[in-house]
Design a protein around this motif. Structure first.
Motif, PDB file in Angstrom:
ATOM      1  N   GLU A   1       0.891 -12.292 -44.883  1.00 19.56           N
ATOM      2  CA  GLU A   1      -0.055 -13.411 -44.912  1.00 19.56           C
ATOM      3  C   GLU A   1      -0.009 -14.124 -46.261  1.00 19.56           C
ATOM      4  O   GLU A   1      -0.030 -15.360 -46.337  1.00 19.56           O
ATOM      5  N   LYS A   2       0.061 -13.338 -47.342  1.00 19.78           N
ATOM      6  CA  LYS A   2       0.106 -13.932 -48.672  1.00 19.78           C
ATOM      7  C   LYS A   2       1.392 -14.734 -48.867  1.00 19.78           C
ATOM      8  O   LYS A   2       1.377 -15.837 -49.414  1.00 19.78           O
ATOM      9  N   VAL A   3       2.515 -14.192 -48.404  1.00 22.19           N
ATOM     10  CA  VAL A   3       3.801 -14.882 -48.521  1.00 22.19           C
ATOM     11  C   VAL A   3       3.787 -16.175 -47.713  1.00 22.19           C
ATOM     12  O   VAL A   3       4.257 -17.218 -48.181  1.00 22.19           O
ATOM     13  N   GLN A   4       3.239 -16.120 -46.518  1.00 20.00           N
ATOM     14  CA  GLN A   4       3.168 -17.321 -45.688  1.00 20.00           C
ATOM     15  C   GLN A   4       2.299 -18.386 -46.345  1.00 20.00           C
ATOM     16  O   GLN A   4       2.630 -19.576 -46.320  1.00 20.00           O
ATOM     17  N   ALA A   5       1.177 -17.967 -46.949  1.00 22.02           N
ATOM     18  CA  ALA A   5       0.307 -18.925 -47.635  1.00 22.02           C
ATOM     19  C   ALA A   5       1.029 -19.567 -48.818  1.00 22.02           C
ATOM     20  O   ALA A   5       0.934 -20.786 -49.032  1.00 22.02           O
ATOM     21  N   LEU A   6       1.765 -18.755 -49.576  1.00 20.79           N
ATOM     22  CA  LEU A   6       2.518 -19.301 -50.715  1.00 20.79           C
ATOM     23  C   LEU A   6       3.621 -20.241 -50.255  1.00 20.79           C
ATOM     24  O   LEU A   6       3.851 -21.288 -50.871  1.00 20.79           O
ATOM     25  N   LYS A   7       4.299 -19.898 -49.155  1.00 17.46           N
ATOM     26  CA  LYS A   7       5.334 -20.784 -48.619  1.00 17.46           C
ATOM     27  C   LYS A   7       4.744 -22.124 -48.207  1.00 17.46           C
ATOM     28  O   LYS A   7       5.321 -23.189 -48.462  1.00 17.46           O
ATOM     29  N   ALA A   8       3.594 -22.077 -47.561  1.00 15.41           N
ATOM     30  CA  ALA A   8       2.940 -23.313 -47.123  1.00 15.41           C
ATOM     31  C   ALA A   8       2.560 -24.168 -48.329  1.00 15.41           C
ATOM     32  O   ALA A   8       2.725 -25.394 -48.308  1.00 15.41           O
ATOM     33  N   GLN A   9       2.022 -23.535 -49.373  1.00 14.07           N
ATOM     34  CA  GLN A   9       1.655 -24.281 -50.575  1.00 14.07           C
ATOM     35  C   GLN A   9       2.883 -24.902 -51.239  1.00 14.07           C
ATOM     36  O   GLN A   9       2.833 -26.033 -51.715  1.00 14.07           O
ATOM     37  N   LEU A  10       3.994 -24.158 -51.283  1.00 13.28           N
ATOM     38  CA  LEU A  10       5.215 -24.701 -51.871  1.00 13.28           C
ATOM     39  C   LEU A  10       5.742 -25.883 -51.073  1.00 13.28           C
ATOM     40  O   LEU A  10       6.183 -26.890 -51.647  1.00 13.28           O
ATOM     41  N   GLU A  11       5.711 -25.772 -49.751  1.00 19.12           N
ATOM     42  CA  GLU A  11       6.205 -26.867 -48.909  1.00 19.12           C
ATOM     43  C   GLU A  11       5.329 -28.097 -49.025  1.00 19.12           C
ATOM     44  O   GLU A  11       5.818 -29.226 -48.990  1.00 19.12           O
TER      45      GLU A  11
END
Length: 86
Positions: free
Chosen positions: A55-65
């Motif tokens: 979940e944390k990785v997905q949130a960080l990916k979304a923020q980066l995108e």
């Protein structure tokens, strides 16, 4: 006067070297072993930790995108200082 066996003294350096090489070529019978503690096995098997990480990785990916990911330099500096003070 007759002197026999000058310099030989019954020592053969080539034979010693050959014996060392033969001893070095013998296969080693050592084996590597890895033991994992029961606590480590439990941690690997729990899905709560992996779910939280995903979940944390997905949130960080979304923020980066989205371009909304910001870096807090004070938090990084504090973390570095705490790491090297230990």
């Amino acid at each position: 006067m007759k002197i026999n066996h000058i310099g030989s003294m019954g020592v053969n350096p080539y034979k010693r070297n050959l014996e060392k090489n033969i001893a070095a070529q013998k296969p080693q019978t050592r084996e590597d072993k890895v033991e994992i503690s029961s606590k480590a096995i439990d941690l690997q098997q729990t899905n709560e930790v992996t779910k939280a990480r995903q979940e944390k990785v997905q949130a960080l990916k979304a923020q980066l995108e989205n371009g909304t990911y910001t870096i807090d330099p004070k938090a990084i500096a504090t973390g570095l200082v705490n790491f090297y003070k230990k």
